[in-house]
Design an enzyme around this catalytic site. Structure first.
Site, PDB file in Angstrom:
ATOM      1  N   CYS A  91      25.555  -0.548 -17.774  1.00 13.72           N
ATOM      2  CA  CYS A  91      24.696  -1.661 -17.341  1.00 13.72           C
ATOM      3  C   CYS A  91      23.701  -1.959 -18.463  1.00 13.72           C
ATOM      4  O   CYS A  91      23.786  -1.358 -19.541  1.00 13.72           O
ATOM      5  CB  CYS A  91      23.981  -1.305 -16.026  1.00 13.72           C
TER       6      CYS A  91
ATOM      7  N   HIS B  42      21.404   4.841 -16.005  1.00 13.54           N
ATOM      8  CA  HIS B  42      20.332   5.040 -15.026  1.00 13.54           C
ATOM      9  C   HIS B  42      19.576   6.334 -15.275  1.00 13.54           C
ATOM     10  O   HIS B  42      18.651   6.659 -14.553  1.00 13.54           O
ATOM     11  CB  HIS B  42      20.915   5.013 -13.609  1.00 13.54           C
TER      12      HIS B  42
ATOM     13  N   GLU C 121       0.817  -1.217   0.000  1.00 15.06           N
ATOM     14  CA  GLU C 121       0.000   0.000   0.000  1.00 15.06           C
ATOM     15  C   GLU C 121       0.851   1.268   0.000  1.00 15.06           C
ATOM     16  O   GLU C 121       0.498   2.257  -0.631  1.00 15.06           O
ATOM     17  CB  GLU C 121      -0.924   0.047   1.232  1.00 15.06           C
ATOM     18  N   LEU C 122       1.961   1.216   0.738  1.00 17.60           N
ATOM     19  CA  LEU C 122       2.774   2.432   0.843  1.00 17.60           C
ATOM     20  C   LEU C 122       3.382   2.801  -0.507  1.00 17.60           C
ATOM     21  O   LEU C 122       3.438   3.962  -0.887  1.00 17.60           O
ATOM     22  CB  LEU C 122       3.873   2.270   1.902  1.00 17.60           C
TER      23      LEU C 122
ATOM     24  N   SER D 256      20.660  -6.460 -21.948  1.00 13.88           N
ATOM     25  CA  SER D 256      19.239  -6.196 -22.206  1.00 13.88           C
ATOM     26  C   SER D 256      19.076  -4.947 -23.063  1.00 13.88           C
ATOM     27  O   SER D 256      19.879  -4.013 -22.979  1.00 13.88           O
ATOM     28  CB  SER D 256      18.492  -6.023 -20.890  1.00 13.88           C
TER      29      SER D 256
ATOM     30  N   TRP E  81      20.421 -13.337  -4.539  1.00 11.86           N
ATOM     31  CA  TRP E  81      19.121 -12.702  -4.717  1.00 11.86           C
ATOM     32  C   TRP E  81      17.955 -13.676  -4.509  1.00 11.86           C
ATOM     33  O   TRP E  81      16.847 -13.438  -4.953  1.00 11.86           O
ATOM     34  CB  TRP E  81      19.047 -11.983  -6.068  1.00 11.86           C
TER      35      TRP E  81
ATOM     36  N   CYS F 169      27.548  -4.608 -11.531  1.00 11.02           N
ATOM     37  CA  CYS F 169      26.835  -3.320 -11.561  1.00 11.02           C
ATOM     38  C   CYS F 169      27.440  -2.286 -10.635  1.00 11.02           C
ATOM     39  O   CYS F 169      26.716  -1.490 -10.067  1.00 11.02           O
ATOM     40  CB  CYS F 169      25.402  -3.503 -11.114  1.00 11.02           C
TER      41      CYS F 169
END
Ligand code: GLN
Ligand code: ZN
Length: 751
Positions: free
Chosen positions: A725, A693, A16-17, A431, A559, A642
């Site tokens: 990246c 980025h 929700e936040l 990517s 991860w 990264c």
């Protein structure tokens, strides 16, 4: 026995936040609505803990973005550039968190870093020379009173001044020694403000104590707390540590006037021994962190109860090992998870029940208690987690499996001959933009609206376009674009045996960004080839080499939620063997360059230097070599990271024995290049020449400049040219423009 929780997740059980904040950022809702969404989350969190009978519940563990940022804000450590925007208080806070671009100006956010050895990121407080450190905020007091109004007595949790100062960045001439007294004074004011509202206990979080400490550090800590502890105003002070043991300072902290000390028994390898050797003062309460705040497996009551029974302290509270911020909310949200899996997991809410059960069992002759017996059944062999073939393969690994032959130097010659690439070869990290059409296609497939054939057909079309684009632009080493991947770990997890997935098990990574790590359930192996068809297809469309693209074993493990019944090393080796199968299949299918990404290799580097090799690198680096050691000399292995903060572990990175490594460099000061030179780094390198980025298109000049600087430190024969990246978060237009400039810059340098 009493129970405690260091902190609770705060994103809301349905995120929700996140959603409310994002609406607020877009101006779709006002501050009132955002505040009320936040208030409901806090209320629900407190009442949940109260219902479970938790004795010491935290307040001030909530945050709109990050609690280190909250602390900076609380003490007016707000750089002038944010104040100059003249925004409302909450907007100023968000400007520090996310940067601000709008009618009132254009400023960058504070830097963000990983919080100790977790995947959570904090904002780095910036202390300028003109900072006026002063308790101008009231968040801890407000939240304490808010909880009280619901009938919940809480311990306000504060990021302690020592950790705060150690993590802060000083931009001017001032240093810690110039500001610590002022800051300490303001903390004392806060203690007194909380005392006046009736707070009984205050928690000071000092995770920095589990790192290697210098004598100056210990001195600083002593000075700060001697002062705070002589101004307690009748409040009890809990010193809370986590993420390891406090071996460098244990004797100091037990001698200080803390009323309670929180120690981590999960990651703190030496915690129990420290207490045995040095004792624990009888007038203090020990908050024993025995419920793992970082992993999602049920607690083994046998182990925990024996740890608790062994502690030679009069007053022990059962605690989480760290904030529960690092685990998902509740198993109740998982509608598809089968009971045979579910019963083995405990998310935040289930951990509350564990605390409760343990606190009751400890005071009984527990071995025949139902809760205990049921718990122990979970730790009998999980037959479906075992795969004999995998275990035998791991056992059969020999030293030779970790060594690639011939040597790097010889391979480099052979590969220069094989590929005949121009000097300063150009490439990308893997990517290409995951534009709306790509995501729509994936979603339609997941929902069953289109067939597998249709899904694949679309991705093939994207690959073909991507190859054509790269040829037009004139890149030297191509990629297929990764359109078939949602996430670089989940994609592989879904194609490996031994993984379990969740629907809503979100964990905060930073601000409004959450991740949903898959769970390693059992022995890992590859079902069948994962990426081969895509890579083969891409390679069939061009004469230029197309890189096969894989995620490395260390990143896949880091991860995911790891197993607790076998060692991390064992798990990494299993994953390494699975990825090695993929590497060899790619090679057998004509793929000549294979990139194995290790985006998260640095993440789990132990907090103490003395543990770096023995507890991690000594198996993580060989695991990477295991993945590629059996390829032919002419097959070129790339890896990608990264970040560029590996100055301290350059020999370990070189020992991965890849042929080429690409990494982020555009945002750092290129200091890494000096270190590479000093260390005689052998691996060829592609330090990113522009920052992906941001949507900004770098100019040719800019890239030429970056390359010119790099050439001063790196031999021409070893320098690659690439972005820093993957391009998946970027748009088509800017990507094309940027890559055209990149290729131009390379050709200028060649000329
Ligand atoms: N090959 C991946 C990509 O380009 C690497 C992603 C990453 O490093 N996080 O997207
Ligand atoms: Zn990357």
């Amino acid at each position: 026995m009493n129970t405690a929780v260091i902190g609770y997740p705060r994103i809301g059980k349905d995120r929700e936040l996140k959603f409310a904040s994002e609406k607020f950022f877009k101006g779709e809702i006002g501050e009132d609505q955002l505040q009320s969404a936040a208030a409901s989350i806090r209320k629900e969190n407190w009442l949940k803990q109260k219902d479970e009978g938790i004795t010491y519940i935290s307040s001030n563990d909530f945050s709109f973005y990050d609690n280190v940022l909250d602390t900076a804000f609380l003490f007016n450590i707000i750089p002038q550039r944010y104040k100059d925007l003249n925004l409302s208080s909450l907007e100023t806070y968000f400007a520090m968190a996310r940067g601000y671009q709008g009618a009132k100006g254009n400023v960058k956010a504070l830097a963000m870093k990983k919080w100790f050895n977790t995947n959570y990121h904090y904002l780095v407080p910036q202390i300028d020379d003109d900072a006026k450190i002063s308790l101008t905020g009231s968040k801890p007091v407000d939240e304490y009173l808010e909880a009280k109004a619901y009938g919940v007595e809480t311990k306000p949790a504060l990021v302690g001044p020592f950790t705060f100062l150690k993590l802060a960045k000083f931009t001017g001439t001032k240093t810690v020694s110039d500001v610590y007294q002022i800051l300490t004074g303001e903390y004392i004011k806060l203690v007194s403000a909380l005392a006046s509202k009736g707070a009984e206990f205050i928690e000071f979080d000092e995770p920095y104590l589990v790192r290697d400490l210098s004598s100056d550090d210990i001195d600083l800590f002593k000075k700060i707390y001697t002062s705070i502890l002589s101004n307690k105003n009748g409040v009890k002070i809990l010193l809370q540590t986590y993420f390891g043991d406090v071996r460098d300072i244990y004797d100091v902290i037990i001698a200080l006037d803390f009323d309670a000390i929180g120690l981590d028994f999960i990651e703190g390898r030496k915690t129990a021994q420290l207490i045995k050797d040095n004792g624990f003062p009888e007038e203090k309460i020990l908050f024993a962190g025995v419920i793992n705040g970082k992993n999602i497996w049920r607690n083994n009551y046998k182990t925990t109860l024996s740890v608790l029974k062994d502690i030679d302290a009069d007053n022990v509270v059962v605690n989480t090992s760290c904030s529960l911020l690092h685990v998902p909310y509740t198993l109740k949200s998982e509608t598809k998870l089968k009971e045979e899996y579910r019963k083995h997991f405990a998310f935040a809410e289930e951990k509350l029940s564990e605390l409760n059960e343990i606190s009751k069992l400890i005071v009984k002759d527990f071995t025949s208690e139902e809760a205990y017996v049921k718990n122990q059944e979970l730790f009998e062999k999980r037959a479906d987690a075992e795969d004999k073939a995998v275990q035998e393969r791991v056992a059969a690994i020999t030293d030779a499996d970790y060594v690639r032959l011939p040597s790097f130097e010889e391979r480099e010659k052979i590969q220069k001959e094989t590929f005949k690439l121009p000097k300063f070869p150009t490439t990308t990290i893997g990517s290409f933009p995951q534009t709306a059409d790509v995501r729509k296609n994936r979603l339609a497939f997941r929902k069953g609206e289109i067939s597998k054939e249709e899904y694949d057909e679309f991705n093939k079309k994207k690959i073909a376009e991507c190859i054509k684009l790269q040829e037009q632009i004139g890149l030297d080493v191509l990629v297929h674009g990764e359109f078939e991947r949602n996430d670089m770990v989940e994609y592989f997890g879904e194609n490996l045996n031994g993984y379990v997935f969740t629907e809503k098990a979100w964990v905060q990574s930073y601000g409004t960004r959450n991740v949903k790590p898959p769970i390693i359930w059992g022995d890992v192996s590859r079902r069948s080839a994962i990426t081969v068809e895509w890579s083969k297809y891409a390679q069939s469309l061009t004469d230029k080499p197309v890189k096969g693209m894989l995620t490395g074993p260390v990143t896949i493990l880091n991860w995911s939620f790891p197993r607790e019944d076998i060692s991390i090393k064992e798990s990494i080796l299993q994953i390494a063997l699975a990825i090695r199968d993929e590497v060899l299949d790619l090679e057998a299918n004509g793929i000549k360059i294979i990139q194995i990404d290790e985006a998260a290799l640095r993440e789990k580097l132990p907090l103490r230097k003395s543990d770096w090799y023995s507890e991690y690198l000594d198996f993580a680096i060989p695991a990477f070599r295991l993945v590629h050691s059996k390829v032919k000399p002419e097959t070129q292995i790339h890896t990608h990271m990264c970040y560029s903060e590996f100055t301290d572990i350059i020999p370990a990175i070189d020992a991965m024995d890849a042929d080429v490594i690409t990494f982020e460099a555009s945002r750092s000061d290129l200091q890494i290049l000096d270190s590479l030179k000093e260390n005689n780094f052998k691996t060829e390198v592609g330090p990113g020449v522009y920052d992906i980025h941001s949507p900004r298109v770098p100019s040719v000049d800019e890239i030429v400049n970056a390359l010119t600087n790099m050439r001063k430190k790196i031999d021409d024969s070893k320098l690659w040219v690439n972005p820093d990246c993957g391009l998946k978060t970027r748009g088509d237009e800017e990507t094309k423009a940027s890559l055209i400039n990149l290729v131009k810059a390379a050709s200028i340098i060649r000329g």
